[in-house]
Design an enzyme around this catalytic site. Structure first.
Site, PDB file in Angstrom:
ATOM      1  N   GLU A   1       0.309 -16.563 -99.461  1.00  0.00           N
ATOM      2  CA  GLU A   1      -0.470 -17.686 -99.996  1.00  0.00           C
ATOM      3  C   GLU A   1      -1.225 -18.416 -98.893  1.00  0.00           C
ATOM      4  OE1 GLU A   1       1.088 -20.285-102.876  1.00  0.00           O
ATOM      5  OE2 GLU A   1       2.343 -18.784-103.837  1.00  0.00           O
ATOM      6  N   ASN A   2      -0.581 -18.563 -97.736  1.00  0.00           N
ATOM      7  CA  ASN A   2      -1.255 -19.259 -96.647  1.00  0.00           C
ATOM      8  C   ASN A   2      -2.393 -18.429 -96.071  1.00  0.00           C
ATOM      9  OD1 ASN A   2      -0.009 -21.988 -95.626  1.00  0.00           O
ATOM     10  ND2 ASN A   2       1.690 -20.778 -96.369  1.00  0.00           N
TER      11      ASN A   2
ATOM     12  N   ARG B   1      -1.364 -30.779 -97.745  1.00  0.00           N
ATOM     13  CA  ARG B   1      -1.338 -31.774 -98.828  1.00  0.00           C
ATOM     14  C   ARG B   1      -0.091 -32.647 -98.755  1.00  0.00           C
ATOM     15  NH1 ARG B   1      -1.769 -27.358-103.069  1.00  0.00           N
ATOM     16  NH2 ARG B   1      -1.984 -26.059-101.219  1.00  0.00           N
TER      17      ARG B   1
ATOM     18  N   ARG C   1       1.552 -21.352 -90.382  1.00  0.00           N
ATOM     19  CA  ARG C   1       0.643 -22.262 -89.670  1.00  0.00           C
ATOM     20  C   ARG C   1       1.459 -23.146 -88.735  1.00  0.00           C
ATOM     21  NH1 ARG C   1      -4.411 -24.537 -90.490  1.00  0.00           N
ATOM     22  NH2 ARG C   1      -4.653 -23.605 -92.546  1.00  0.00           N
TER      23      ARG C   1
ATOM     24  N   GLU D   1       1.391 -27.454 -97.104  1.00  0.00           N
ATOM     25  CA  GLU D   1       1.897 -28.414 -96.118  1.00  0.00           C
ATOM     26  C   GLU D   1       0.862 -29.467 -95.749  1.00  0.00           C
ATOM     27  OE1 GLU D   1       4.220 -28.565 -91.809  1.00  0.00           O
ATOM     28  OE2 GLU D   1       4.075 -26.674 -92.914  1.00  0.00           O
TER      29      GLU D   1
ATOM     30  N   GLN E   1      -4.738 -30.471-106.169  1.00  0.00           N
ATOM     31  CA  GLN E   1      -4.088 -29.156-106.239  1.00  0.00           C
ATOM     32  C   GLN E   1      -2.611 -29.302-105.896  1.00  0.00           C
ATOM     33  OE1 GLN E   1      -5.683 -26.213-103.604  1.00  0.00           O
ATOM     34  NE2 GLN E   1      -4.280 -24.612-104.280  1.00  0.00           N
TER      35      GLN E   1
END
Length: 299
Positions: free
Chosen positions: A129-130, A98, A56, A96, A78
């Protein structure tokens, strides 16, 4: 309430364990690794560096502020995920937004899952994961897939297994990278959708791509409108079959030719073209012969 306090205390206890140089954990085989790896631990934000493999690149600042407000009221619900680099040094794998929001509200620590991974594993984990957990724009997803293919040397089939997506889906994202950079930016900024991009990509000429992109934006064209526009352009490139003109030619009968020859007293040449036009040639052999033919014509 007691459970929450116990969990928070456990996080602090493990955090203290990680700060003990004699218990520095570098692999899953080290002492106390089982207590740390995969557990939620309160980590100091200043000990966490941003992952260079983060796919991202665009973060909505307003969205970060809204998340920061939520974290200020409820805390980080989370945990983020990090990998251990060195003693009390970690690298972000995912979370990132968070982390940014937590920093914005002035938190000193943040709950985190700890993993131990090499760079390739970290890249794969970060990208996967992203892609699965966050609303990346289509171009960011395409760049993530391309990076996996380039740096980890994965085929589209292998990548399909890693990220749990159909190979055709991955191929559709990757094709977006063939679009003119202006159009890629338009997709990232939300001026057009991935569907618009998929329609435009069928045109190889990037100048024509940008012309169609500008029409989409200025005329607010739908994906279906765009597909029709692209199809119309492609049809215009196809060579048009040559139209055969209808033949109007005809045959001169021998008897008609003989009539001319008998009348003028000489062989008359008659030719007819494909369009039905023609000419009659009457030869003469002297001035006297010419005057004879003229008298015949004058009657």
């Amino acid at each position: 309430m007691a459970k929450a306090i116990k969990k928070q205390a456990l996080g602090r206890g493990l955090s203290a364990l990680l700060k003990d140089p004699e218990n520095d954990i570098k692999s899953v085989h080290d002492k106390n690794a089982d207590k740390v790896v995969g557990n939620i631990i309160e980590l100091e934000i200043e000990a966490i560096e941003i992952n260079p493999f983060q796919p991202r690149s665009n973060f909505n600042e307003e969205s970060i502020k809204e998340l920061a407000t939520s974290i200020k009221q409820l805390g980080v619900i989370q945990p983020i995920t990090v990998r251990k680099l060195d003693f009390n040094k970690y690298q972000l794998i995912s979370g990132e937004r968070r982390l940014r929001a937590s920093t914005l509200v002035g938190l000193k620590t943040v709950p985190a899952y700890i993993r131990i991974a090499n760079d390739n594993e970290s890249l794969v984990m970060a990208l996967v994961e992203n892609i699965q957990r966050h609303d990346l724009d289509p171009i960011e997803i395409a760049l993530s897939y391309q990076r996996l293919m380039d740096e980890i040397e994965l085929t589209q089939e292998q990548m399909s297994e890693r990220v749990g997506k159909k190979r055709s889906t991955i191929a559709n994202y990757l094709r977006l990278l063939k679009l003119d950079p202006i159009i890629q930016t338009g997709i990232r900024d939300g001026f057009i959708s991935m569907g618009h991009g998929r329609a435009i990509i069928n045109i190889e000429d990037q100048d024509v791509q940008t012309d169609i992109y500008q029409k989409i934006v200025s005329q607010n064209l739908s994906v279906r409108d765009t597909e029709a526009l692209v199809k119309s352009y492609q049809e215009s490139l196809k060579p048009k079959p040559a139209t055969k003109s209808k033949s109007t030619s005809f045959e001169i009968a021998a008897s008609d030719q003989n009539k001319f020859a008998d009348y003028f007293g000489t062989k008359v040449d008659i030719k007819v073209a494909g369009n039905g036009k023609g000419k009659i040639t009457i030869p003469f052999h002297s001035e006297e012969d010419f005057n004879r033919i003229v008298k015949l014509i004058q009657g």
